[in-house]
Design a protein around this motif. Structure first.
Motif, PDB file in Angstrom:
ATOM      1  N   PHE A 188       0.859  -1.185   0.000  1.00  0.00           N
ATOM      2  CA  PHE A 188       0.000   0.000   0.000  1.00  0.00           C
ATOM      3  C   PHE A 188       0.895   1.235   0.000  1.00  0.00           C
ATOM      4  O   PHE A 188       1.952   1.272   0.638  1.00  0.00           O
ATOM      5  CB  PHE A 188      -0.902   0.017   1.234  1.00  0.00           C
ATOM      6  N   GLY A 189       0.487   2.250  -0.751  1.00  0.00           N
ATOM      7  CA  GLY A 189       1.280   3.474  -0.793  1.00  0.00           C
ATOM      8  C   GLY A 189       0.426   4.671  -1.135  1.00  0.00           C
ATOM      9  O   GLY A 189      -0.767   4.547  -1.447  1.00  0.00           O
ATOM     10  N   PHE A 190       1.041   5.834  -1.082  1.00  0.00           N
ATOM     11  CA  PHE A 190       0.338   7.054  -1.464  1.00  0.00           C
ATOM     12  C   PHE A 190       1.326   8.107  -1.942  1.00  0.00           C
ATOM     13  O   PHE A 190       2.507   8.096  -1.592  1.00  0.00           O
ATOM     14  CB  PHE A 190      -0.501   7.608  -0.306  1.00  0.00           C
ATOM     15  N   ASN A 191       0.830   8.995  -2.799  1.00  0.00           N
ATOM     16  CA  ASN A 191       1.541  10.194  -3.235  1.00  0.00           C
ATOM     17  C   ASN A 191       0.704  11.409  -2.850  1.00  0.00           C
ATOM     18  O   ASN A 191      -0.524  11.391  -2.997  1.00  0.00           O
ATOM     19  CB  ASN A 191       1.759  10.218  -4.755  1.00  0.00           C
ATOM     20  N   ILE A 192       1.357  12.448  -2.387  1.00  0.00           N
ATOM     21  CA  ILE A 192       0.697  13.723  -2.105  1.00  0.00           C
ATOM     22  C   ILE A 192       1.460  14.815  -2.833  1.00  0.00           C
ATOM     23  O   ILE A 192       2.686  14.904  -2.708  1.00  0.00           O
ATOM     24  CB  ILE A 192       0.660  14.033  -0.602  1.00  0.00           C
ATOM     25  N   THR A 193       0.774  15.625  -3.602  1.00  0.00           N
ATOM     26  CA  THR A 193       1.419  16.712  -4.334  1.00  0.00           C
ATOM     27  C   THR A 193       0.859  18.060  -3.901  1.00  0.00           C
ATOM     28  O   THR A 193      -0.313  18.172  -3.542  1.00  0.00           O
ATOM     29  CB  THR A 193       1.227  16.560  -5.854  1.00  0.00           C
ATOM     30  N   ARG A 194       1.724  19.068  -3.953  1.00  0.00           N
ATOM     31  CA  ARG A 194       1.305  20.449  -3.679  1.00  0.00           C
ATOM     32  C   ARG A 194       2.022  21.348  -4.659  1.00  0.00           C
ATOM     33  O   ARG A 194       3.245  21.277  -4.816  1.00  0.00           O
ATOM     34  CB  ARG A 194       1.646  20.855  -2.247  1.00  0.00           C
TER      35      ARG A 194
END
Length: 296
Positions: free
Chosen positions: A278-284
């Motif tokens: 399981f993973g995630f990416n967060i962008t700003r």
């Protein structure tokens, strides 16, 4: 190896020449065309599809901060909290020097790896008198692992890996986007003497809009080489959730690394046997230069 590099640069050179020639022709057609010339809206919602890049680039002056996590395998059991006790992280910065040129750098906790890339937009999907049905982007990158390997001498040359990709994508209607990623990988150091230093792979990705701000993504890479011991082709399924200036990407994948030079040649898990991370990416995004109206 020198001949291969020369061929790659020649291909890129002729692509650049053809791009310039087409731009001149398109400029003339825009002046002659009485109907509106429409550039397509964004093909994907993020710079990354799941593990790999999309054709998306930002306008000049845009800085994107990317935080990526990949946890351990879900089938590791309750003692490892189903992988949550084990995590790898990548911090990245992507900056658009021009509308057509993005440069990025990143640092990965996996193998203490540093990576960088250049992303060049060649063609943009658009509509008008002459339709351009696909968006084409060229990606070249390199990475260097800095982890200590006391068992073997590790000079700079052995730590380097390279990737070159042609990203071709098309947005179909308003709900579906498809992408193909022909890829060339070169590793200066391989795990087994019989393993090739360089090989080709091709990736395929799909994004389907479930609602105004939610997208379902699928990604797969097939490697054209004999399977190395304990490795597999990377597979990933993910969801994009758009909230203002942020895009949250949640994913399930058998790949633990987060750069093309890592997850394409070195994915070790069998997705269909439960070796899933399981993973995630967060962008700003931050606009550092003058802004233009955002396309809807």
């Amino acid at each position: 190896m020198t001949n291969k590099i020369l061929v790659i640069f020649l291909i890129f050179y002729f692509l650049f020449l053809s791009t310039s020639a087409q731009d001149n022709l398109l400029d003339q057609l825009r002046e002659e065309d009485k109907t509106e010339w429409n550039t397509h809206t964004t093909t994907f919602k993020a710079i990354r599809l799941i593990n790999g890049h999309t054709v998306e680039t930002r306008e000049k002056g845009n800085l994107e901060f990317l935080i990526s996590h990949r946890f351990g395998r879900i089938n590791s059991g309750a003692y490892q909290f189903f992988g949550m006790d084990q995590a790898n992280m990548r911090l990245g910065l992507d900056y658009a020097w021009q509308d057509w040129l993005t440069l990025g750098i990143g640092r990965n906790s996996f193998s203490k790896l540093y990576d960088g890339f250049a992303k060049i937009s060649l063609f943009q999907q658009n509509e008008g008198k002459i339709k351009q049905p696909v968006t084409l982007v060229w990606l070249s990158g390199a990475s260097i692992n800095t982890i200590r390997r006391p068992e073997i001498p590790m000079n700079l040359n052995r730590r380097l890996q390279y990737v070159h990709q042609l990203l071709a994508a098309s947005k179909l209607y308003q709900n579906i986007a498809l992408q193909l990623m022909p890829t060339y990988i070169h590793r200066n150091l391989v795990r087994e003497p019989s393993a090739p230093n360089a090989f080709f792979a091709v990736g395929a990705g799909l994004s389907y809009r479930l609602s105004k701000s939610v997208y379902l993504n699928v990604e797969y890479y097939h490697r054209f080489l004999d399977q190395e011991n304990g490795t597999a082709n990377p597979i990933a399924i993910g969801v994009d959730i758009e909230t203002g200036g942020h895009v949250f990407q949640l994913q399930l994948t058998n790949a633990q690394q987060m750069t093309e030079t890592g997850f394409i040649p070195s994915t070790s898990g069998d997705f269909f046997n439960g070796d899933i991370h399981f993973g995630f990416n967060i962008t700003r995004n931050f606009q550092l230069g003058n802004t233009r109206p955002i396309k809807k």
